[in-house]
Design an enzyme around this catalytic site. Structure first.
Site, mmCIF file in Angstrom:
data_model
loop_
_atom_site.group_PDB
_atom_site.id
_atom_site.type_symbol
_atom_site.label_atom_id
_atom_site.label_comp_id
_atom_site.label_asym_id
_atom_site.label_seq_id
_atom_site.Cartn_x
_atom_site.Cartn_y
_atom_site.Cartn_z
ATOM 1 N N GLN A 43 -8.073 6.788 17.599
ATOM 2 C CA GLN A 43 -9.186 5.868 17.800
ATOM 3 C C GLN A 43 -8.753 4.572 18.486
ATOM 4 O O GLN A 43 -7.650 4.082 18.274
ATOM 5 C CB GLN A 43 -9.824 5.531 16.453
ATOM 6 C CG GLN A 43 -10.395 6.741 15.740
ATOM 7 C CD GLN A 43 -10.921 6.372 14.384
ATOM 8 O OE1 GLN A 43 -11.868 5.611 14.277
ATOM 9 N NE2 GLN A 43 -10.300 6.905 13.355
ATOM 10 N N GLY A 47 -8.967 7.322 23.924
ATOM 11 C CA GLY A 47 -8.878 8.765 23.703
ATOM 12 C C GLY A 47 -10.134 9.520 24.076
ATOM 13 O O GLY A 47 -10.070 10.637 24.577
ATOM 14 N N TRP A 94 -14.748 19.256 16.479
ATOM 15 C CA TRP A 94 -13.877 18.675 15.470
ATOM 16 C C TRP A 94 -13.438 19.776 14.516
ATOM 17 O O TRP A 94 -13.719 19.734 13.310
ATOM 18 C CB TRP A 94 -14.588 17.556 14.719
ATOM 19 C CG TRP A 94 -14.922 16.364 15.551
ATOM 20 C CD1 TRP A 94 -16.150 15.985 15.979
ATOM 21 C CD2 TRP A 94 -14.012 15.375 16.041
ATOM 22 N NE1 TRP A 94 -16.069 14.822 16.713
ATOM 23 C CE2 TRP A 94 -14.773 14.427 16.764
ATOM 24 C CE3 TRP A 94 -12.633 15.203 15.944
ATOM 25 C CZ2 TRP A 94 -14.184 13.321 17.381
ATOM 26 C CZ3 TRP A 94 -12.061 14.103 16.566
ATOM 27 C CH2 TRP A 94 -12.834 13.179 17.269
ATOM 28 N N HIS A 99 -11.382 12.974 13.549
ATOM 29 C CA HIS A 99 -10.165 12.190 13.790
ATOM 30 C C HIS A 99 -8.974 12.703 12.972
ATOM 31 O O HIS A 99 -8.271 11.931 12.322
ATOM 32 C CB HIS A 99 -10.396 10.711 13.504
ATOM 33 C CG HIS A 99 -11.406 10.089 14.391
ATOM 34 N ND1 HIS A 99 -11.242 9.986 15.751
ATOM 35 C CD2 HIS A 99 -12.628 9.561 14.122
ATOM 36 C CE1 HIS A 99 -12.300 9.405 16.278
ATOM 37 N NE2 HIS A 99 -13.159 9.149 15.318
#
Length: 125
Positions: A43, A47, A94, A99
């Protein structure tokens, strides 16, 4: 006058002094084989922009297929229609959680690739 200005400016010490050999090394990537690029999204480092660039702007033999209005693109290997060469938010979603960090990706990617029906390279680098 330029010399005086240069002397007045503080010299910044390199925070991460990488050896020239590390910065200039070449890594072989076999897109037609079993190699997979796993993009670790960090983050606030650009990115998202870089990840989007990986699927939209790189000139490849078989570019990623991106549908208008969709966030994910299909990044298949040349000559294939299922196996992917890129594991990222913009190609697989994801798959390892929002993340995911290095540890999470290391343990999650092989299983996620198998679920997608991709052979993938079992050697993580």
């Amino acid at each position: 006058e330029e010399e005086e200005e240069a002397a007045a400016m503080p010299r910044l010490a390199a925070k991460f002094p990488f050896a020239r050999g590390e910065l200039c090394r070449r890594v072989r990537f076999d897109m037609r084989g079993r190699d997979v690029i796993v993009f670790l999204h960090i983050q606030k480092t650009g990115g998202t922009t870089f990840g989007r660039h990986l699927v939209r702007n790189i000139h490849l033999e078989q570019p990623c297929y991106c549908r208008a209005g969709q966030k994910k693109c299909a990044c298949h290997r040349p000559g294939g229609d299922k196996d992917t060469w890129l594991f990222s938010r913009f190609s697989t979603g994801w798959s390892c959680g929002l993340h995911a960090d290095w540890t999470e990706l290391t343990s999650c990617v092989p299983a996620a690739m198998e679920r997608r029906g991709c052979a993938g390279n079992r050697t993580l680098r």
